[in-house]
Motif scaffolding. Structure first.
Motif, mmCIF file in Angstrom:
data_model
loop_
_atom_site.group_PDB
_atom_site.id
_atom_site.type_symbol
_atom_site.label_atom_id
_atom_site.label_comp_id
_atom_site.label_asym_id
_atom_site.label_seq_id
_atom_site.Cartn_x
_atom_site.Cartn_y
_atom_site.Cartn_z
ATOM 1 N N ARG A 1 0.825 -1.217 0.000
ATOM 2 C CA ARG A 1 0.000 0.000 0.000
ATOM 3 C C ARG A 1 0.856 1.262 0.000
ATOM 4 N NH1 ARG A 1 -5.360 -0.925 3.793
ATOM 5 N NH2 ARG A 1 -6.217 -2.656 2.591
ATOM 6 N N SER B 1 -8.507 -0.497 6.374
ATOM 7 C CA SER B 1 -9.585 -1.168 5.648
ATOM 8 C C SER B 1 -9.146 -2.602 5.385
ATOM 9 C CB SER B 1 -9.814 -0.445 4.324
ATOM 10 O OG SER B 1 -8.603 -0.411 3.594
ATOM 11 N N SER B 2 -10.113 -3.505 5.277
ATOM 12 C CA SER B 2 -9.715 -4.914 5.206
ATOM 13 C C SER B 2 -8.985 -5.196 3.889
ATOM 14 C CB SER B 2 -10.941 -5.804 5.341
ATOM 15 O OG SER B 2 -11.912 -5.337 4.445
ATOM 16 N N ASP C 1 -7.810 -6.444 0.471
ATOM 17 C CA ASP C 1 -8.557 -6.780 -0.737
ATOM 18 C C ASP C 1 -7.737 -7.799 -1.515
ATOM 19 O OD1 ASP C 1 -9.890 -6.750 -3.081
ATOM 20 O OD2 ASP C 1 -9.048 -4.850 -3.779
ATOM 21 N N GLU D 1 -4.851 -6.764 -3.901
ATOM 22 C CA GLU D 1 -3.718 -5.913 -3.536
ATOM 23 C C GLU D 1 -2.397 -6.652 -3.690
ATOM 24 O OE1 GLU D 1 -4.387 -2.792 -0.515
ATOM 25 O OE2 GLU D 1 -5.842 -4.239 0.232
ATOM 26 N N GLN E 1 -4.308 -12.492 -2.759
ATOM 27 C CA GLN E 1 -5.640 -13.098 -2.706
ATOM 28 C C GLN E 1 -5.677 -14.245 -1.699
ATOM 29 O OE1 GLN E 1 -7.048 -14.252 -6.490
ATOM 30 N NE2 GLN E 1 -8.963 -15.107 -5.738
ATOM 31 N N ALA F 1 -5.522 -13.192 1.845
ATOM 32 C CA ALA F 1 -6.777 -12.622 2.332
ATOM 33 C C ALA F 1 -7.748 -13.716 2.722
ATOM 34 C CB ALA F 1 -7.385 -11.737 1.250
ATOM 35 N N SER G 1 -7.208 -10.316 10.645
ATOM 36 C CA SER G 1 -8.391 -9.640 10.109
ATOM 37 C C SER G 1 -9.181 -9.005 11.237
ATOM 38 C CB SER G 1 -9.248 -10.650 9.376
ATOM 39 O OG SER G 1 -9.650 -11.618 10.315
#
Length: 1993
Positions: A27, A55-56, A58, A61, A87, A90, A121
């Motif tokens: 990020r 924010s959770s 994605d 990302e 992915q 997550a 999470s």
């Protein structure tokens, strides 16, 4: 909290061997790993990175890992990149993988990376790490404060890997090591534990556990430099700390010290004053002082132009709160005080915060304080300037003022204020106070108790509020420590107010005198916001805390000033509950009270909960060390006390003990108490029921450390204190402030870094700045997220809500700006951007300052004998705990080095410099229910010791002391290399410095080096067996600080303190290798401070080495003392001392100047000793200083070994010694050259030479045929960025010139087309006009530049050369924006720059500063070094330095590395004796004619009581003194001298010219107003040729005659010869070639008779004006100029006393003699006569009622005058009895006057009063005033209306009376204006106006007048008579018969008045009367007749 964690394990299959580093990005936020040193195939990183995420995660990302080969010197080389989509992570929460990297071309390479990723999470579930570093922590919510933990939905209350409890300490340690990134809170936006220090350096995010050479990285600056920090000057600031806070380096003495201020006010004029025919006076009042202008009679637009000066000597705070009040008073005289027309108020702080600290020519709006419904009462034009010490006020040029008539556009208001300010009510509600101290002695109370039996509180408080010069006070509450007022004080003031602060003071009412108990200032800017979405000032209801002197009552309180708000309060005094509201008034409503007097009324009580819910707070402190205790206190037992409010204050805190409050101190009332107990949960009540606060440490006797300081022997047992207190819970306020403060600290740190990079000229400052901006924008967005937890908590005030909104807006905005700016930062504009970012910093600091307090500050007092000795004040917000790390105070749960200082005035000056004690103090303040956190930040390895007390609640009580069982032993090595620029502490102007190094409880001293300010100790101090308590690993990151103090050894008495600095050592644990990259450490500069000022720099390095089992034998070996002479002193070891190379330093000895007497004996045979790094050279002896102060041998040299790194070069010392008889040498003075870099020789680069030497270059371009007379040329050549303009003067005959009349502003040239009428002043005024235009253009350009910044950045990106930019950006009106590199040519007043399209008058250059500032003090080869002697001043840095100067050494230095290339020495004519100083002139005495021209002085400081001065000039040069006393100018502060003085001088004996302005006095001695000094010698010898300025054009006659005895061609030939270039070659067609440059110019010249002849002079002059174009030898020659020099008075150092405009020409006597001096005598005013004929009036208001008939009529006459005071007023005869307002006069006024064309002023000379000695000259604007009056015989005449015509600009008269309307005055600006000086004759109708009751202008009449202006000569030829007299009489007006006076000709009156109107009435009445008479007679005689008839008689 959600987070993503990446564990980077290793990178395999690398090629080659080397250092590797990895960068992990997610990020957009990157972490660096440590450097894996010398690894071959595999690099093991084994590090964990953690990103807290809002924010959770994605699935789309990316995570990116880049691996680099690390290089210290070059850019890191990318090995490969690994990217993955997250992915799977997550979905599953964790993933481990090994994958290959891709190279630049996206092809896979062999190298592979192994990582493990975890995602935690929202629900807090995350798999366990293998080695158990992260454990789930039990939830810590109480339910009450769930909002605190909402954002921490996982139970992990600590954030990044902090321990959840002591038991986990071991297993968690490894993770904590890894995750403690250096990058700070704001950069990562993480929720950190209290372990992480927000205030640390902006280091790269390289993990600090590893042996990474931070310093090498800093120096190389290559590792993605955005993130890299440099060693700041104070290396302490870059601490990688997590347990320690940064110490504050400056020991600030409190701000209560008085300073000198001068306030200058010029009252220029007033306009549109409301009122009829008034005599206005202006009163200027500042604080208590009042001054008045003179009175102007019957005018409502008086012109004063009077100047006032107020001098103050007060502390800054007091100064800035003073109110400047300007009032206009009508008809004031000795007997009556006059009536107030209107006032204007503003505080001094508002003026001081303006640019240049001044308002110039602005209009103040006057309003009537007694009638707020009335509106504007007029305008007052004034200048106000506030000058502090060392401020330079730049006055705009005061030649002629034209544009300020636009009143609305120049209002006296700060930028951004609305022009129409409205009235508003300010309501200050005072509710109650508590915690007041005793203000009376106990004795009286005891007597009372005995007599009456009552026990009373010993204080009678009331509250006084000051605002905008008014004060209001509440009632007095007798005998109450907790008074309740519930009253409001109401002020009525214009809004927004021009007064920034409101002062609220609790005072104690007393019969003798009331004293202040405490003072609080409310800054209105902090409680309001003027933006679009802003809010009116509002505050509270909130408690404000007041601080002041200590609480015990003494009759004479030595710190009483503190209670008045001066200086930093040293103790809590009281808290006051108040609120503020503002309501804008609607002044039209009828029920409004119109006066502005302060009112006081009572208000209703407010509820307890209004200020927030009461909560119990817990304050814990641990004293880890108490050292450096001053020896005065050292022999008594000492204790430390901590207080918060009155809690914990045992001596004088509680005002009354009360049994019911066992649990509490005096803070709250009983109901609250019960409520508290009910609210707390049961367990709490039980377990803490009897927790008593312990607020002071046990008494302990200090132990001696060394001669100056003691320490307390705490060793492993550290005492603790804890206090319970109850406060309203307003933590949110502190939290928001803390977040902003941390962003600001981080920003400040980054900015310091950038400045340091620029200062040390390291690479890539722009990258670092980009990094700083990125952090700022991330920090800002983080704030917006965090602060938005807008809980509707109890006690949130309107201000809380509004402030939060505006802070969020501001922060958001700032974040956006920072983001945007980041993209714009380029290398060449780093400095400009840096300034903008500094503004961000100020804005942040301003926002972070919370105006509503809640918890008072914490005070730490050192007590001895129950007396308070020294204190430290710690803001409670800095130690406040929050579960969110960003919100935690910066020192909460940290060990902070706290320095105690003396209270109040004791702390000023020397006492304030010394430390009273240094504490290592740990503080924690938080809610009682967060109490379990309070030990979490302490260094580990301790056991708690509790109070021995039975009961189950033992586990929850805090410890009274901590015992550390973990102890590490270290050896500290302090490598003290040298110090420089120290203060002079001895009378000789030198010091005998030694340094004392303190570490923990140890101290050592270097040797004393005598007589130097730059000691090179080169000494290693070894501290053995230093014991530090705590865990080894923690100490490694976070060692305690080292304090270094520098002293001056005196033979008698104790050593004198010079300064202090702090340092952090580099640490080596016993298991680490001693070797690169961290060891041996490098020397660094540490800034030394004394009090608040910098006192030098220390070059040193410190290392702390752990002693393991093997003892000291394992440590790196120490060399023994090498130098047998120095005894047992160990030098700094080789790896640390700098690498040296051989330099040669050549010294040019020129001479000594102005040596003062030493010990009353004159200096006779001086010698100069030069010393650098132990080597040196002596000059030749000057045999007789009086006869010739120059040296006989000019150049000497010596060789010396200096460090390779230029920044480490030692200073060079210059010392002047007087060799007296019998071999005695006396030191005269000394100078230390701290920076040798400017003297380093660099060979000229012959090859490129920056001039593109191929072929000839034509400098000027040929003009196109149709050019204007003067044109502007631009030379754009590929290599130089210069923009050169050359004016082309085409040959035109005079006739053509006359045809081409150009209108021009300054000097009206229509009158003077003829050359003979132009004089030097025409030239001067034209030049000033140009100067103003240039300044205006500069401002425009600046504004434009700001607008065009984005465009430029875009252009830069497209890489267009900056000169194209110049071509594109050619500014309005031909103004060229100078390209960036051209800046060095000085500001936009370049000779060429100025000449735009005015071709009429040749101009000179007006510099609005001294000439030498423009030309680098003319030190192009001859430098001046001031010699100092005597002690340095203790005040501000160089306050007293001027007094210490005892003389000057002239010479120069040149240093270069050996061996030097041979090229240089091979040059033709190289004289080996002169070394690098070839071709300098000889220094034999030389005779010179000095011609000083003094033009005028401005803004002189008044010297007489009447506020004026009688100035005259005195010129001194050596022993020659010229006094121009008889030509003094009476009563003038802006005198025009216009004189030249010739003095013959011999350099070097006389070379310092002093021009002084004295004030002439009839009796007594004349006073010096101010003087300026000019060093003529440097000017004379300078290559800029400052002997005689070169004019812009050459002429042999007229006003612009050539002044130099040498013609331009001779000067040019001489310059070429001196510069060793070929002589100029003049070619045909007006060309000349110099050094491959071809210049073009005219070749024809006119002589006096107008004959043309060929000449080369113009050509030569063109070259001289562009001499800087010539390669190698070229430089800008001094043009013909006038310089403006400030006048200074030694009695008022640093404050300008006025300015003088002048210039100096010098001519050597061995040259041909110069012509006579130019005549610059002031222009004599020209005599004019203004003839005004009043023909008729019309529609004049009818004032009188007729006695007989009651009809309206007026007896009209017209009055007129031209000069200000009506001394020449003339009246027409009276047109009696006008019935229609028409008057016929045919009357002539004649006004003779003297007029200065250039200044557009009338000159009047008259005596001020009958007692005046001589006449005073006034200059006033030419304004003709015409008034219409109604004549009355028995009462005063009635004023009907007036008009004022400015003869230079007035509206053209209307053709007929009908067309004449009031609009001619209303829209004056819009209508075309005419000038009588151009038109000569004007006739027309003008309106008369007056103001009605509602202040509206109304038309009261019209006048038909004719104005005719003639010169005195014309007036003599055709004289005219006054009125209707001979000669040239006017015919009598044809008035109607009705105009006469009734009582002079009554018959006429009857005829006209009675007969005309009442003819028929009279006839009727007469006939009726006749009838009546007849009837009467009839009735009278009837009876008689009847009787007669009847009787028949």
């Amino acid at each position: 909290m959600m987070s993503l964690m990446v564990h980077l394990k290793s990178v395999a299959n690398l090629r080659g061997k080397g250092d590797r580093i990895a960068k992990v990005t997610f990020r957009g936020l990157s972490f660096y790993s440590h450097v894996a040193a010398n690894c071959e195939e595999v690099a093991h990183f084994n590090e964990t990175f953690r990103w807290p995420i809002a924010s959770s995660l994605d699935g789309g990302e990316m995570l990116e890992v880049q691996v680099y080969n690390y290089s210290k010197v070059f850019t890191n080389r990318l090995v490969g990149t690994f990217c993955m989509v997250l992915q799977k992570v997550a979905e599953e929460g964790q993933l481990e993988l090994t994958d290959t990297l891709l190279d630049d071309n996206n092809t896979s390479i062999n190298t592979s990376v192994t990582i493990e990723i975890r995602y935690q999470s929202m629900d807090g579930t995350v798999g366990m790490w293998r080695n158990g570093e992260l454990l789930d922590v039990p939830d810590d919510r109480d339910g009450v404060f769930s909002f605190e933990t909402e954002s921490l939905l996982s139970g992990q209350s600590h954030g990044s890997g902090a321990s959840a409890g002591r038991s986990l300490q071991g297993s968690i340690a490894t993770f904590r090591k890894a995750a403690r990134g250096v990058s700070s809170v704001m950069k990562l936006g993480k929720i950190k534990s209290s372990k992480d220090d927000p205030r640390k350096g902006d280091e790269p995010a390289v993990l600090d556990m590893v042996d990474l050479d931070r310093r090498a990285m800093r120096l190389a600056g290559m590792l993605e430099p955005d993130a890299i920090s440099l060693a700041s000057v104070t290396a302490v600031t870059t601490n990688i700390s997590n347990k320690r806070s940064k110490p504050d380096i400056k020991m600030e003495p409190s701000s209560g010290r008085p300073v000198d201020y001068q306030i200058n006010v010029t009252i220029v004029e007033a306009r549109q004053l409301i009122g009829l025919n008034m005599d206005p006076v202006v009163c200027v009042e500042i604080g208590e002082e009042k001054k008045y202008t003179s009175m102007k009679e019957s005018t409502n637009c008086p012109y004063y132009n009077e100047y006032f000066v107020f001098d103050f000597h007060v502390p800054p705070d007091v100064m800035f709160d003073k109110i400047i009040k300007l009032s206009v008073i009508h008809s004031k005289n000795l007997l009556r005080s006059g009536t107030l027309v209107g006032t204007f108020k503003m505080d001094v702080g508002t003026v001081y915060s303006q640019p240049e600290h001044q308002f110039y020519h602005k209009w103040a709006i006057l309003s009537d304080p007694d009638d707020i419904t009335a509106g504007c009462k007029g305008y007052l034009k004034c200048d106000i300037a506030v000058v502090g010490k060392g401020d330079n006020i730049k006055t705009p040029h005061k030649a002629n003022e034209t544009d300020e008539d636009d009143i609305e556009g120049n209002l006296l208001l700060p930028e951004g204020f609305p022009a129409e300010r409205q009235w508003a009510r300010f309501y200050v509600k005072i509710h109650r106070a508590e915690g007041l101290p005793k203000m009376n002695t106990n004795i009286m109370a005891n007597v009372k108790k005995a007599l009456i039996g009552e026990n009373r509180d010993l204080v009678d408080p009331y509250v006084q509020v000051h605002f905008s010069g008014q004060r209001g006070k509440t009632s007095v509450q007798k005998s109450s420590y907790e008074p309740i007022w519930n009253e409001q004080v109401i002020f009525t003031e214009l809004f927004p107010p021009l007064c920034k602060r409101m002062k609220v003071q609790i005072r104690d009412s007393d019969k003798v005198n009331d004293v202040a108990i405490g003072t609080h200032f409310i800054d209105l800017r902090k409680i309001s916001n003027d933006g679009d979405k802003g809010f009116l000032p509002t505050l509270g209801p909130a408690w404000v805390n007041m601080y002041g002197s200590t609480r015990q009552y003494t009759l004479m309180d030595e710190h009483q000033d503190l209670n008045d708000g001066l200086g930093e309060g040293v103790s809590f005094r009281a808290r006051l509950l108040l609120s503020i509201a503002v309501e804008i008034l609607d002044t039209t409503s009828p029920e409004i009270i119109s006066s502005t007097d302060v009112q006081v009324e009572s208000v209703s009580n407010i509820s307890e909960s209004a200020t927030g819910k009461m909560e119990e707070f817990f304050l814990f402190g641990a004293f880890l060390e108490a050292t450096m205790i001053d020896r005065k206190i050292g022999d008594k037992s000492t204790t430390f006390e901590i207080t918060i409010g009155n809690y914990g204050n045992q001596i004088d805190g509680t005002s009354k003990p009360s049994l019911s409050k066992k649990k509490k101190k005096d803070g709250e009332s009983e109901e609250e108490e019960n409520e508290l107990i009910q609210n707390s949960s049961d367990e709490e009540a039980e377990e803490e029921g009897d927790l008593v606060s312990v607020s002071s440490t046990p008494l302990m006797r200090p132990v001696i450390t060394d001669r100056n300081y003691f320490h307390l022997p705490y060793f492993e047992k550290k005492p603790c204190v804890y206090i319970r207190s109850w406060w309203q819970d307003q933590r949110r306020r502190f939290y928001n402030s803390n977040i902003m403060d941390k962003i600001a600290d981080k920003l400040e740190e980054g900015l310091n870094d950038v400045q340091e990079i620029i200062k040390t000229e390291k690479a890539f400052p722009e990258r670092r700045l980009r990094g700083v901006l990125e952090e700022l924008s991330i920090g800002c967005s983080r704030f917006v997220n965090l602060a938005n937890k807008d809980i509707n908590q109890a006690g949130r005030t309107k201000l809380d809500r509004e402030r939060l909104k505006s802070c969020m807006r501001e922060m958001d905005n700032m974040g956006q700006q920072a983001k945007q700016m980041r993209t714009q930062v380029k290398k060449n504009i780093v400095k400009e951007k840096l300034k903008l970012v500094q503004n961000f910093l100020q804005r942040l600091r301003f926002l972070a300052d919370e105006p509503q307090h809640s918890i008072p500050d914490v005070f730490v007092w050192m007590m001895s004998n129950n007396k308070r000795i020294a204190y430290a004040r710690i803001p409670s917000k800095d130690i406040l705990y929050s579960v969110m790390d960003e919100e935690t105070g910066k020192d909460c749960g940290k060990v902070k080095a706290v320095f105690l200082k003396l209270p109040g005035k004791k702390g000023f000056g020397q006492a304030g410099w010394t430390v009273q004690a240094k504490l290592e103090l740990y503080l924690w303040l938080g809610l009682n229910k967060h109490k379990k956190e309070f030990l979490s930040g302490l260094p580990n390895g301790f056991e708690e010791v509790k109070v021995a007390k039975a009961g189950p609640s033992l586990h929850s009580t805090p410890p009274v002391s901590l015992v550390y069982d973990m102890k590490q032993v270290f050896q500290l090595r302090a490598h003290m290399y040298q110090a420089r620029s120290l203060f002079a502490a001895d009378n000789s102007g030198l010091s005998d410095p030694f340094a004392r190094v303190f570490f923990s409880t140890h101290s050592q001293v270097t040797e004393i080096l005598s007589e130097t300010l730059c000691p090179t100790w080169d000494q290693l101090l070894v501290f053995d067996n230093v014991e530090l308590f705590g865990e080894a690993s923690e100490l490694r990151d976070d060692p305690p600080i080292i304090v270094v103090e520098i002293y001056d050894q005196d033979t008698v008495g104790k050593a004198e303190f010079i300064g202090r600095t702090f340092a952090k050592p580099t640490i080596k644990m016993c298991d680490e290798h001693y070797g690169p990259p961290r060891f041996p450490p490098q020397l660094e500069y540490y800034q030394i401070y004394r009090g608040n000022c910098t006192a030098g720099e220390l070059l040193a390095a410190f290392e702390l080495l752990q002693i393991g089992q093997g003892g000291t034998a394992d440590l790196p070996p120490l060399e023994g003392p090498t130098d047998s002479e120095r005894g047992p002193i160990v030098p700094v070891p080789l790896g640390i001392r700098p690498v040296l190379s051989r330099y040669r330093i050549e010294v040019l000895f020129w001479g000594l100047r102005d040596l003062k007497r030493i010990n009353l004996a004159q200096v006779d045979r001086p010698r100069v000793d030069i010393e650098c790094a132990g080597r040196g050279v002596q000059s030749a002896l000057i045999q007789n200083y009086k006869k010739n102060p120059n040296f006989s041998t000019l150049v000497k040299w010596f060789e010396v070994d200096l460090p390779e790194n230029e920044l480490l070069h030692p200073p060079l010392n210059i010392r002047v010694v007087d060799c007296r008889a019998f071999g005695r040498n006396t030191l005269v003075g000394s100078h230390a050259v701290t920076c040798l870099r400017r003297f380093i020789y660099c060979a000229p680069d012959k090859s490129s030479n920056n001039w593109g030497s191929a072929g000839d270059i034509i400098v000027n371009l040929e003009p196109e045929p149709a050019v204007r007379k003067m044109d502007t040329f631009v030379k754009l050549d590929a290599t130089s960025d210069a923009v050169v303009k050359v004016d082309m003067i085409e040959e035109e005959s005079d006739k053509e010139k006359k045809k081409k009349k150009k209108k021009k502003k300054g000097v009206e040239e229509e009158e003077e087309p003829d050359e003979s009428l132009l004089d030097w002043w025409s030239k001067y005024f034209a030049s000033i006009e140009t100067l103003k235009e240039t300044l205006r253009a500069q401002e425009e350009a600046q504004a434009e530049a700001e607008e065009r910044e984005d465009l430029e950045i875009a252009i830069e990106a497209a890489d267009i050369k900056s000169d194209d930019l110049v071509r594109k950006g050619s500014r309005t009106k031909d103004k060229f924006k100078k390209s960036s590199k051209d800046k060095r040519k000085g500001h936009a007043l370049d000779g060429a720059e100025i000449r735009t399209t005015k071709a009429k008058v040749d101009e000179l250059l007006v510099y609005n500063k001294e000439l030498e500032t423009e030309y680098g003090n003319f030190e192009d080869w001859l430098h001046t070094f001031n010699l100092y002697r005597g002690k340095a001043g203790d005040d501000d840095e160089h306050a007293q330095d001027d007094d210490r100067i005892v003389g000057r050494f002239k010479g120069s230095l040149c240093m270069y590395k050996l061996p030097l290339s041979e090229e240089i020495t091979r040059d033709a004519g190289f004289d080996p004796n002169m070394g690098m100083f070839q071709s300098i002139p000889h220094n034999d005495p030389i005779n010179v004619l000095v011609r000083v021209y003094v033009v005028r002085a401005t803004d002189l400081h008044p010297a007489d009581i009447n506020g004026k001065a009688d100035p005259y000039i005195v010129i001194k040069l050596g022993k020659t003194e010229v006094k121009d006393k008889e030509n003094y100018i009476s009563k003038q502060l802006n005198p025009v001298f216009g004189k030249s003085f010739d003095i013959e001088a011999t350099f070097p004996m006389k070379s310092m010219l002093t021009v002084s302005v004295y004030d002439w006095d009839l009796v007594g001695t004349d006073d010096l107003i101010g003087e300026t000094k000019i060093d003529l010698e440097n000017r004379f010898y300078s290559k800029y040729r400052a002997t005689c300025g070169i004019s812009s054009s050459y002429s042999v006659h007229g006003y612009n005659v050539w002044r130099d005895p040498l013609k331009p061609s001779q000067i040019l030939a001489k310059l070429c010869k001196e510069g060793k270039i070929d002589p100029p070659q003049y070619g045909p067609g007006g060309k000349v070639k110099v050094a491959k440059r071809i210049f073009i110019g005219p070749t024809v010249m006119e002589d006096e008779n107008g004959l043309k002849k060929q000449t080369e002079e113009h050509l030569a002059l063109t070259v001289l004006n562009h001499w800087e174009e010539v390669p190698r030898v070229g430089c800008r020659l001094v043009p013909e100029h006038v310089e403006t020099r400030p006048l200074l008075n030694p009695d008022k150092p640093g404050i300008e006393q006025g300015r003088i405009e002048m210039w100096v020409d010098m001519f050597p006597m061995d040259m041909p003699a110069p012509g006579p001096a130019i005549d610059i005598s002031p222009r004599k005013p020209k005599r004019y006569e203004l003839r005004v004929i009043i023909w008729n009036t019309d529609e004049v208001t009818l004032e009188d009622d007729d006695y007989f008939t009651g009809e309206k009529s007026s007896d009209i006459f017209v009055r007129g005058w031209l000069k200000g005071q009506q001394e020449d007023r003339q009246d027409t005869d009276v047109h009696y009895h006008s019935l229609t307002g028409e008057g016929n006069f045919n009357w002539r006024f004649v006004f003779p006057f003297d007029y200065l064309m250039a200044e557009e002023k009338i000159v009047i000379s008259k005596k001020e009063s009958m007692f005046s000695w001589d006449e005073t000259e006034y200059k006033i604007p030419p304004r003709l005033t015409l008034q219409v009056w109604d004549a009355d015989h028995f009462s005063a005449d009635d004023f009907l209306g007036a008009i004022e015509l400015d003869l230079n600009r007035f509206p053209r008269g209307a053709k007929t009376s009908k067309q004449c309307s009031i609009d001619m005055i209303r829209n004056e600006q819009a209508l075309p204006a005419i000038s009588i000086f151009k038109q000569k004759r004007v006739k027309g109708w003008w309106p008369f106006v007056a103001r009605d009751e509602n202040d509206e202008m109304e038309l009261t009449g019209k006048v038909e007048a004719e104005l005719h202006l003639v010169t005195a000569e014309e007036a003599e030829k055709s004289p005219v008579g006054l009125g209707r007299n001979e000669p040239d009489p006017l015919e009598k007006p044809n008035r109607p018969d009705t105009t006469f006076l009734w009582f002079l000709s009554p018959l006429k009156a009857i005829r006209y008045l009675v007969c005309n109107r009442y003819k028929w009435l009279i006839i009727k009445i007469v006939s009726a009367l006749l009838l009546l008479v007849m009837l009467g007679l009839f009735l009278y005689s009837m009876p008689g007749y009847l009787v007669k008839k009847l009787l028949g008689a």
